[in-house]
Design a protein around this motif. Structure first.
Motif, PDB file in Angstrom:
ATOM      1  N   SER B  12      27.260  29.012  -0.064  1.00 13.56           N
ATOM      2  CA  SER B  12      28.028  29.026   1.174  1.00 13.56           C
ATOM      3  C   SER B  12      28.436  27.599   1.512  1.00 13.56           C
ATOM      4  CB  SER B  12      27.162  29.618   2.298  1.00 13.56           C
ATOM      5  OG  SER B  12      27.890  29.716   3.501  1.00 13.56           O
ATOM      6  N   VAL B  13      29.731  27.370   1.704  1.00 11.17           N
ATOM      7  CA  VAL B  13      30.238  26.024   1.996  1.00 11.17           C
ATOM      8  C   VAL B  13      31.243  26.097   3.133  1.00 11.17           C
ATOM      9  CG1 VAL B  13      29.910  25.286  -0.404  1.00 11.17           C
ATOM     10  CG2 VAL B  13      32.139  26.157   0.334  1.00 11.17           C
ATOM     11  N   GLN B  14      31.514  24.944   3.716  1.00  8.07           N
ATOM     12  CA  GLN B  14      32.550  24.835   4.725  1.00  8.07           C
ATOM     13  C   GLN B  14      33.876  24.498   4.040  1.00  8.07           C
ATOM     14  OE1 GLN B  14      30.638  26.207   7.683  1.00  8.07           O
ATOM     15  NE2 GLN B  14      32.538  25.174   8.252  1.00  8.07           N
ATOM     16  N   GLU B  15      34.945  24.999   4.614  1.00 12.04           N
ATOM     17  CA  GLU B  15      36.276  24.710   4.073  1.00 12.04           C
ATOM     18  C   GLU B  15      36.454  23.206   3.912  1.00 12.04           C
ATOM     19  OE1 GLU B  15      39.364  26.335   6.477  1.00 12.04           O
ATOM     20  OE2 GLU B  15      40.987  25.643   5.165  1.00 12.04           O
ATOM     21  N   ASP B  17      34.867  21.403   1.690  1.00 13.22           N
ATOM     22  CA  ASP B  17      33.757  20.891   0.887  1.00 13.22           C
ATOM     23  C   ASP B  17      33.985  21.210  -0.583  1.00 13.22           C
ATOM     24  OD1 ASP B  17      31.010  21.603   3.222  1.00 13.22           O
ATOM     25  OD2 ASP B  17      32.551  20.017   3.172  1.00 13.22           O
ATOM     26  N   VAL B 112      33.396  30.672   1.524  1.00 10.60           N
ATOM     27  CA  VAL B 112      33.974  29.481   2.135  1.00 10.60           C
ATOM     28  C   VAL B 112      34.269  29.795   3.589  1.00 10.60           C
ATOM     29  CG1 VAL B 112      35.834  27.797   2.071  1.00 10.60           C
ATOM     30  CG2 VAL B 112      34.991  28.813  -0.068  1.00 10.60           C
ATOM     31  N   HIS B 113      33.576  29.093   4.482  1.00  8.17           N
ATOM     32  CA  HIS B 113      33.741  29.327   5.916  1.00  8.17           C
ATOM     33  C   HIS B 113      34.878  28.468   6.467  1.00  8.17           C
ATOM     34  CE1 HIS B 113      30.005  31.631   6.132  1.00  8.17           C
ATOM     35  NE2 HIS B 113      29.480  30.728   5.319  1.00  8.17           N
TER      36      HIS B 113
END
Lengths: 116, 114
Positions: B12-15, B17, B112-113
């Protein structure tokens, strides 16, 4: 349009009732293969075929049969389906690449099978 | 036979990254390493591949590296976007004696959050 076509896309059946999942490709590929996809287990190969009348077992062939009478078709046969064959099935084909049997796999859209 | 281990199973990553997915294989005869992306409800599709005579390959925001000595290869996605959310499969394969059996890893679910 280049494609691999599977039918049926969805099927619910009962234990022991023979079924066939068809697969056809229009790219003149020599290599065709069947996979099953289960949660947490990835893609596991059932059977593959290098050419007409040439088939071989993959990693999980038990309970399945295949045939390759024509280059474009590679049906998957479940003679006596059981609940543990409930899965998402993918057919795939590949052209011989750069003089060796290694290249991109083209997958069909998948067939979701439920065996009650 | 070949055995392919893939990690992590979920990422799980942030947009924006970067994301890295790693695979190891067991058979030194393997010489082709493709990566497939499977969006929800869709078929797997090849996004990038690498052959054993190359150490790294790039295609826009994605890259793959291969370390033959250590028998591992990795997928790198930079500047991740929500449309990168999918399951990614690595595979190792070789052709020998007229047979070809690619072995897939178990997959990594990338989220991707925004």
């Amino acid at each position: 349009e280049a494609q691999v076509t599977q039918n049926p896309r969805y099927l619910i059946t009962v234990t022991g009732k023979k079924l066939t999942v068809t697969c056809s490709q229009n790219m003149n590929h020599e290599y065709m293969s069947w996979y099953r996809q289960d949660p947490g287990l990835g893609l596991r190969q059932i059977y593959y075929s290098m050419n007409v009348e040439v088939t071989d077992k993959g990693d999980v062939p038990e309970g399945y049969k295949v045939s390759r009478k024509e280059k474009r078709n590679f049906p998957l046969i479940l003679e006596s389906p059981s609940p543990n064959q409930t899965s998402l099935y993918f057919c795939a084909s590949m052209i011989e690449g750069s003089g060796s049997w290694i290249g991109e796999l083209f997958f069909g859209e998948g067939s979701r099978l439920t065996v009650l | 036979g070949e055995n392919v281990e893939q990690h992590p199973s979920t990422l799980s990553v942030q947009e924006g990254d970067s994301a890295v997915i790693k695979c190891t294989y067991s058979d030194s005869a393997s010489n082709y390493f493709p990566w497939y992306k499977q969006e929800l409800g869709k078929r797997p599709q090849l996004i990038i591949d690498i052959r054993s005579n190359v150490g790294e390959k790039k295609d826009q925001r994605i890259a793959v590296t291969l370390n033959k000595t250590a028998k591992h290869f990795s997928l790198h996605i930079t500047e991740t976007q929500p449309e990168d959310s999918a399951v990614y499969f690595c595979a190792a394969s070789y052709a020998s004696g007229g047979s070809y059996i690619p072995t897939f890893g178990r997959g990594t679910s990338l989220i991707v959050h925004p």
